[in-house]
Enzyme design. Structure first.
Site, PDB file in Angstrom:
ATOM      1  N   ASP A   1      49.259  39.941  38.526  1.00 22.50           N
ATOM      2  CA  ASP A   1      50.425  40.807  38.730  1.00 22.50           C
ATOM      3  C   ASP A   1      51.448  40.136  39.649  1.00 22.50           C
ATOM      4  OD1 ASP A   1      49.123  41.100  41.224  1.00 22.50           O
ATOM      5  OD2 ASP A   1      48.149  42.938  40.581  1.00 22.50           O
TER       6      ASP A   1
ATOM      7  N   ASN B   1      42.232  53.811  45.148  1.00 22.80           N
ATOM      8  CA  ASN B   1      42.387  54.827  44.099  1.00 22.80           C
ATOM      9  C   ASN B   1      41.824  54.354  42.757  1.00 22.80           C
ATOM     10  OD1 ASN B   1      44.214  52.943  43.221  1.00 22.80           O
ATOM     11  ND2 ASN B   1      46.047  54.186  43.563  1.00 22.80           N
TER      12      ASN B   1
END
Ligand code: PGA
Length: 262
Positions: free
Chosen positions: A67, A136
């Site tokens: 990323d 998360n």
């Protein structure tokens, strides 16, 4: 899923580096998918050590970054490009033209993402993908709710990730809100996936990803569908796993399969 529980962070990094070395010994032009963040740093250190000892050579190895923050120049200290250069590439003999990365400032985002996918395919796919995991459950910057078959694209960071990553920037306001990330579908096409997690603050994400239901709300849970995934955790990150004893037994005794064939 192969869940490997080690006593501490150093040992999970050691194991990840050992697996990479083993895969490289089978395929000298290994294609690696690389992640940033605090967790993989120890793996890169071990790989550099292996290289310095002459045990691994990167001349034919290619890498793809997972990323990148949108808007950052490649020389920005928090860019993926800068991180990889500082923490791995400048210490090994990888060829510049074998380093593939998502750009922080592409002229045409969609075309850039499409071409990136094509480059991965042209290289024959990723052999070993290294992943961290967000608190998360995100992998790459695929935040909860990401399509489980998503491809490389723009994502918007959730508040929790912005706060978590603020430690790497001067202030929270400086953390870019947008990024480019390989999609979950892209990651799932890697032939082998190694996910690393260390510390108590990752134990819930690891528990949900490994023993919870597969759901886009916990992106890493999709790895349950991958045929060759290794989850490397230290005691703290694995502390909520209900089958800890079983995972440890399996890892310790895996060579005993041969005994049954004698
Ligand atoms: P960390 O990040 O390794 O810095 O905890 C993991 C991630 O967000 O993927």
């Amino acid at each position: 899923m192969e869940v490997i529980i080690k006593s501490n962070y150093d040992e999970i990094c050691q194991e990840a580096a050992r697996i990479i070395l083993e895969e490289w010994q089978k395929k000298r032009n290994l294609v690696l998918g690389l992640a940033t963040g605090a967790t993989p740093l120890g793996v890169y250190e071990k790989i550099i050590e292996l290289h310095q000892k002459g045990e691994i050579d990167f001349r034919e190895v290619a890498t793809f970054s997972l990323d990148e923050y949108l808007g950052l120049e490649e020389d920005h200290p928090q860019s993926f490009a800068f991180y990889m250069e500082e923490n791995l590439f400048k210490h090994i003999n990888i060829r510049k033209d074998n380093i593939f990365r998502l750009e922080g400032r592409p002229t045409d985002i969609e075309a850039h993402c499409r071409e990136y996918e094509e480059k991965i395919k042209k290289r024959g796919g990723i052999d070993v993908q290294i992943l961290g995991i967000g608190r998360n459950g995100h992998i790459g910057f695929n935040e909860p709710g990401s399509s489980l078959s998503s491809r490389t694209r723009v994502k918007t960071l959730v508040e929790e990730t912005v706060k978590d990553n603020a430690r790497f920037f001067k202030s929270e306001e400086e953390v870019p809100r947008f990024c480019l990330t390989m999609g979950i579908g892209t990651v799932m096409e890697a032939k082998m996936i190694i996910l690393l997690a260390s510390g108590k603050n990752k134990n819930d994400a690891i528990f949900k990803s490994v023993e919870g239901p597969v759901t886009a709300s916990i992106p890493a849970s999709v790895l349950q569908h991958h045929p060759r995934v290794k989850i490397l955790v230290d005691e703290e990150a694995g502390s909520l796993l209900s089958r800890r004893g079983y995972y440890k037994w399996v890892f310790k005794n895996k060579d005993r399969v041969k005994d049954y064939l004698k």
